[in-house]
Structures are given as structure tokens and as C-alpha cells.
Motif scaffolding. Structure first.
Motif, short mmCIF file in Angstrom:
data_model
loop_
_atom_site.label_atom_id
_atom_site.label_comp_id
_atom_site.label_asym_id
_atom_site.label_seq_id
_atom_site.Cartn_x
_atom_site.Cartn_y
_atom_site.Cartn_z
N PHE A 204 0.82 -1.20 0.00
CA PHE A 204 0.00 0.00 0.00
C PHE A 204 0.85 1.26 0.00
N GLN A 205 2.01 1.20 0.60
CA GLN A 205 2.86 2.39 0.67
C GLN A 205 3.55 2.69 -0.65
N HIS A 206 3.84 1.67 -1.45
CA HIS A 206 4.67 1.86 -2.63
C HIS A 206 4.04 1.22 -3.86
N PRO A 207 3.53 2.02 -4.81
CA PRO A 207 3.04 1.45 -6.07
C PRO A 207 4.14 0.69 -6.78
N ARG A 208 3.75 -0.24 -7.62
CA ARG A 208 4.74 -1.07 -8.31
C ARG A 208 5.74 -0.24 -9.11
N SER A 209 5.28 0.82 -9.72
CA SER A 209 6.17 1.63 -10.56
C SER A 209 7.29 2.28 -9.77
N GLU A 210 7.11 2.43 -8.45
CA GLU A 210 8.11 3.10 -7.61
C GLU A 210 9.06 2.13 -6.92
N ARG A 211 8.78 0.85 -6.96
CA ARG A 211 9.54 -0.10 -6.14
C ARG A 211 11.01 -0.25 -6.55
N PRO A 212 11.37 -0.06 -7.82
CA PRO A 212 12.80 -0.16 -8.13
C PRO A 212 13.65 0.88 -7.42
N GLN A 213 13.07 1.99 -6.98
CA GLN A 213 13.83 3.04 -6.31
C GLN A 213 14.00 2.78 -4.81
N LEU A 214 13.34 1.76 -4.28
CA LEU A 214 13.46 1.45 -2.86
C LEU A 214 14.77 0.73 -2.56
N ARG A 215 15.16 0.74 -1.31
CA ARG A 215 16.37 0.02 -0.89
C ARG A 215 15.97 -1.44 -0.64
N LEU A 216 15.96 -2.19 -1.70
CA LEU A 216 15.50 -3.57 -1.64
C LEU A 216 16.64 -4.51 -1.25
N LEU A 217 16.27 -5.61 -0.62
CA LEU A 217 17.25 -6.68 -0.43
C LEU A 217 17.67 -7.21 -1.80
N ASN A 218 18.96 -7.54 -1.94
CA ASN A 218 19.38 -8.16 -3.19
C ASN A 218 18.94 -9.62 -3.19
N PRO A 219 19.04 -10.32 -4.31
CA PRO A 219 18.53 -11.69 -4.36
C PRO A 219 19.09 -12.62 -3.30
N GLU A 220 20.40 -12.55 -3.06
CA GLU A 220 21.00 -13.42 -2.05
C GLU A 220 20.44 -13.10 -0.66
N GLU A 221 20.32 -11.81 -0.34
CA GLU A 221 19.77 -11.41 0.95
C GLU A 221 18.31 -11.83 1.08
N ALA A 222 17.54 -11.67 0.00
CA ALA A 222 16.12 -12.02 0.04
C ALA A 222 15.94 -13.52 0.26
N ARG A 223 16.74 -14.32 -0.41
CA ARG A 223 16.64 -15.78 -0.23
C ARG A 223 17.01 -16.17 1.20
N GLY A 224 18.05 -15.55 1.74
CA GLY A 224 18.46 -15.85 3.11
C GLY A 224 17.40 -15.44 4.12
N TYR A 225 16.79 -14.28 3.90
CA TYR A 225 15.72 -13.81 4.78
C TYR A 225 14.52 -14.75 4.72
N ASP A 226 14.12 -15.12 3.50
CA ASP A 226 12.99 -16.04 3.35
C ASP A 226 13.25 -17.36 4.07
N ALA A 227 14.47 -17.86 3.94
CA ALA A 227 14.80 -19.15 4.55
C ALA A 227 14.73 -19.08 6.07
N GLU A 228 15.24 -17.98 6.66
CA GLU A 228 15.19 -17.84 8.12
C GLU A 228 13.76 -17.70 8.62
N VAL A 229 12.95 -16.92 7.89
CA VAL A 229 11.54 -16.81 8.26
C VAL A 229 10.87 -18.17 8.19
#
Length: 472
Positions: A108-133
Motif C-alpha cells: 500500500f505504501q509503494h506502487p509497483r512503478s516506484e519499487r525499483p527506487q526502494l532500498r531492496l534486499l538483493n537476491p541473495e539477501e532475500a533468499r536468506g531472509y525467506d529461509a530464516e523466516v
């Protein structure tokens, strides 16, 4: 599919009326069976998520392949963030793992068109976060008891999270279709039915009441509830979704050039967007139609359901054909009602979960099956492919049923009511069985075409069958 954000803070809530404490609609499953069902659903969703992301390199995962869609890496971490919020924090009552990620992955905070400008986890970080969750979520599941509160009833919160991940998997599959570049996905072709040529063009659904929605399906979402009686006049419904060949006749007859077939709003959008054919269709040098499908360019299969059309296109075709789009209630009655026994079924073929013989679901194939396929999945009225293959546009605006109660948060459904969204039913070849029921309701704006959307048409039973292109 339209965005289905889960809430960033799980509120206290009450379970919807009629929810059972078991893992099946009859409430008979043991705690062990509910736990096994939840585990299987979570594992299947994660395997699909990884298959859709591990096939691409870091640059492709970080790229925004269309302003209509998020970078795939956003979806990858958003899935983990929502699982943390609901399974680790809300269900497990455990401390947050990464609370600083909540605003980044709040849809709700960020429309799809704006998400590339966010400080996103990179793929390796995202996979590691998902696995820990996931590790912590599985600990919560192992310790769960289904009388711990409304989120636990029937394993609901685990089913909700599995469905959420699979919904994002279908969204990521749509991003793969929008992506340019060589193919990275593959699947066997779907089967065809040997008797398809002998099907009647449409089927009769008789006058009378039926039970719409559900109050007993444990993993049904709030907009599917509660069950209620709806009285409908008799109508006729296409036996199958509208095919590419049928839709080509609409194009060749000037369907996109004649405003009489379009609503005023639809005609304005057709002109503004320059619509001339379904998305991903184009003509070869000799004038024959081709389509682009997950990186492949191939001849358009005439016998498959038309795909990637918006509601305005579906509505215009129906008018040209002298018919109309079915209402949502008509669609569900056709899919579920057994007039011979006066009973509303769980699915078109009965009460069993969908299997590969019933419907084209779960990304087993990367395209719809030819119209008339899956005779084992036919509804009592005789209509086929009401589940799977293509989401089917209906004439109905998205709203709550009589007696609707938001659960467990308003943002899943209620905030979309009255927003100009149209209901789609039935699921597509990219929809997971866990996220597809004959009561399941999808919704999107009438301009959307990147989704796996098609349609079938209807007419009142007393209406004569006109020829396509006739004005009635």
C-alpha cells in the motif's frame, strides 16, 4: 492479479462465521492432517517461488520488466516479509526478525512503478531472509494447536500465507511473460479432449436458487463468505471459454473499429491505448497471427482460449456475438450447482480437490489447454474448463456478499469494494490449486491485460441466439 497486500500488523480479530476447526470443509480432519496440509501447501509455494526466481540472474531479478509489475526481487522478499508478520509474529507471538523491512515491502505504501527506487534486499539477501523466516514459521506450525484463536482455526493463517505466496507466484509468472529475452521456463503442452468437436455451443442452467459462497471451507478468504442463497433466472452459458479462432472473427469483422460494440468508457480506452488485438498478438509478414509466449514466438493456436484480454475487450466481443458476459452469480451457479440433485457442489466435478485430470492449474503447463479439454472436470450443467486455463471476466463489480465481515484485516478485500474492479473467476493455468476454488474471487481493473484473463459469454434462456455482428 490485482495486488493482494497482507497487513503489516496483524490485528486481533474474530473468525468468520461458520469456519470449522478442521482442514477440510466437513470439519472431520485431525490436527495432524491439518498440519500436514499446511506444511505441504507452504512447501509447494516455496518450491515454485524459487523455481521462478532461481532461473534468472541478479540483473534480471533487479530489473523492472514492466511498470505494471514489481521487480521480481521485490516479490521474493515481500513473500518472506508477510510470512514473518503473520506466521512468526501474529501466530507464533515471536519477536520481529526484520521490522525495518515492513515499510519497504508494504504494497500500500509503494506502487509497483516506484519499487525499483526502494532500498531492496538483493537476491541473495532475500533468499536468506525467506529461509530464516521459513525455519521459524515451521517451528510455529509444529507447535500449533487449532484452538489457539481464530487465526489458527482450521489452520487458516497457514493456508492464508500459502495462498498469498502462490498469488505472488502467479504475478511473477505474469512478469516472466512481460519480460524480454530468451526463454527460461519450460513445461509440457496441455492435453486436448478427443470429444471437444461434439460439444454443444452452450449449456442451459435452469431457473432457481443455489448456495453462493461458503461458510465452511476453512481456508476460504473473507470475500468468499458467507454462504447465501441466490435466485437466478434460467440462462445459457458457453460450454467452453471463447477461443482464439472465435476472437479472430471478431477482429476480422471490424470489432475494434466499431464503437457500437463497446461501452463509452471502453471505446475511449480502446482509442487511448491503441487496442487492435489481445496483448502479445501480432501479425506475420503474410498476415497470419503470431503470439509471444514466455520468450517464444509461435503461430497462434486457434483452438486455445483467448488470453490477455481486458474486460472492455471481453464485453465488446460479447455484444458483437449478441450475448453478454455472465454475472458472477451465474458463473458460480454454472460451476457448482447440480440441478439433478438440488445440491451445490464444492467444485464443478464434485467435492474432491482439483487433480490434473480435472483442470489446468498449478503451472503444470505454460498455456491454456484447447477448448473442450478436461471432460473429467465438467460441471453438472456440462460446461467445461470453468476451473483453470484462463481467469474469466464476469459482468459483476467487486463488492462484499450480504453479511460480509473483514477477516483478518480490511486490506485484503474491503478496501477494494466500490473501486471500479471487475470480478474474475475460475483461475488460470498459472493459478495454484490452493489459491483456486469454485468460490474463489479474483478482481482487477477493467483495463488490465497482463493477467492470464479470458472469458465466456452468456444469454438469457428465452433470448434467441443471434448471429455474430447482429444488432439486437
Amino acid at each position: 492479479m490485482s495486488e493482494r497486500p497482507l497487513l503489516t500488523q496483524a490485528p486481533a480479530s474474530t473468525a468468520p462465521a461458520g469456519t470449522t476447526s478442521a482442514g477440510t470443509a466437513d470439519g472431520a480432519s485431525s490436527e495432524a492432517a491439518v498440519r500436514a496440509r499446511a506444511l505441504a501447501a507452504l512447501e509447494a509455494a516455496r518450491a515454485r517461488t524459487l523455481a521462478l526466481t532461481d532461473c534468472l540472474d541478479t540483473a534480471e531479478l533487479l530489473a523492472q520488466h514492466s511498470p505494471l509489475m514489481s521487480p521480481l526481487v521485490w516479490d521474493l522478499a515481500h513473500i518472506g516479509n508477510q510470512e514473518e508478520i503473520w506466521l512468526v509474529r501474529a501466530a507464533g507471538q515471536r519477536p520481529p526478525l526484520r521490522p525495518e523491512l515492513d515499510p519497504v515491502y508494504d504494497a500500500f505504501q509503494h506502487p509497483r512503478s516506484e519499487r525499483p527506487q526502494l532500498r531492496l534486499l538483493n537476491p541473495e539477501e532475500a533468499r536468506g531472509y525467506d529461509a530464516e523466516v521459513r525455519r521459524q514459521a515451521l517451528d510455529v506450525l509444529a507447535e500449533a494447536h487449532w484452538d489457539q484463536g481464530p487465526l489458527y482455526t482450521g489452520g487458516f493463517v497457514f493456508g492464508m500465507v500459502a495462498q498469498h505466496e502462490q498469488q505472488h507466484d502467479e504475478t511473477m509468472l505474469a512478469t516472466h511473460q512481460l519480460r524480454q529475452g530468451p526463454p527460461v521456463l519450460d513445461a509440457a503442452a496441455p492435453p486436448a479432449a478427443a470429444d471437444a468437436a461434439g460439444l454443444a455451443p452452450d449449456v442451459l442452467v435452469p431457473t432457481g436458487p443455489f448456495t453462493m459462497g461458503t461458510s465452511s471451507e476453512p481456508w476460504a478468504l473473507d470475500n468468499e463468505r458467507p454462504a447465501h442463497t441466490v435466485e437466478l433466472a434460467a440462462f445459457r452459458l458457453d460450454s467452453t471459454p471463447v477461443s482464439n479462432a472465435a476472437y479472430q472473427r471478431f477482429i476480422e469483422d471490424g470489432g475494434y473499429q466499431q464503437p457500437r460494440w463497446w461501452t463509452e468508457e471502453g471505446w475511449q480506452y480502446r482509442q487511448q491505448a491503441g487496442l487492435e488485438a489481445p496483448l502479445f498478438w501480432h501479425r506475420d509478414d503474410d498476415g497470419s497471427w503470431l503470439r509471444r509466449r514466455f520468450g517464444h514466438t509461435e503461430p497462434l493456436p486457434p483452438d486455445q482460449p483467448v488470453l490477455h484480454v481486458c474486460w472492455f475487450e471481453a464485453d465488446a466481443y460479447a455484444r458483437w456475438a449478441g450475448r453478454r458476459l455472465p454475472t458472477e452469480a451465474e458463473w458460480e451457479k454454472a460451476a457448482r450447482y447440480d440441478s439433478a440433485n438440488g445440491r451445490t457442489l464444492r467444485n464443478p466435478w464434485g467435492d474432491a480437490d482439483p487433480g490434473p485430470q480435472h483442470a489446468n492449474l498449478g503451472q503444470r503447463h505454460l498455456e491454456p489447454a484447447p477448448v473442450g479439454s478436461y471432460p473429467d472436470g465438467a460441471a453438472p450443467c456440462g460446461a467445461r474448463q470453468l476451473m483453470g486455463d484462463v481467469w474469466e471476466w464476469t459482468a459483476t463489480d467487486f463488492d462484499g456478499y450480504p453479511g460480509f465481515a473483514a477477516f483478518p484485516y480490511r486490506e485484503y478485500s474491503e478496501v477494494f469494494f466500490g473501486g471500479g474492479y471487475k470480478v474474475l473467476r475460475g483461475g488460470s493455468f498459472g493459478t495454484a490449486p490452493v489459491a483456486c476454488r469454485s468460490t474463489f474471487r479474483n478482481w482487477d481493473l477493467p483495463i488490465r491485460r497482463q493477467i492470464f484473463s479470458g472469458f465466456r459469454t452468456a444469454r438469457t434462456a428465452t433470448q434467441a441466439a443471434p448471429l455474430p455482428g447482429e444488432v439486437n
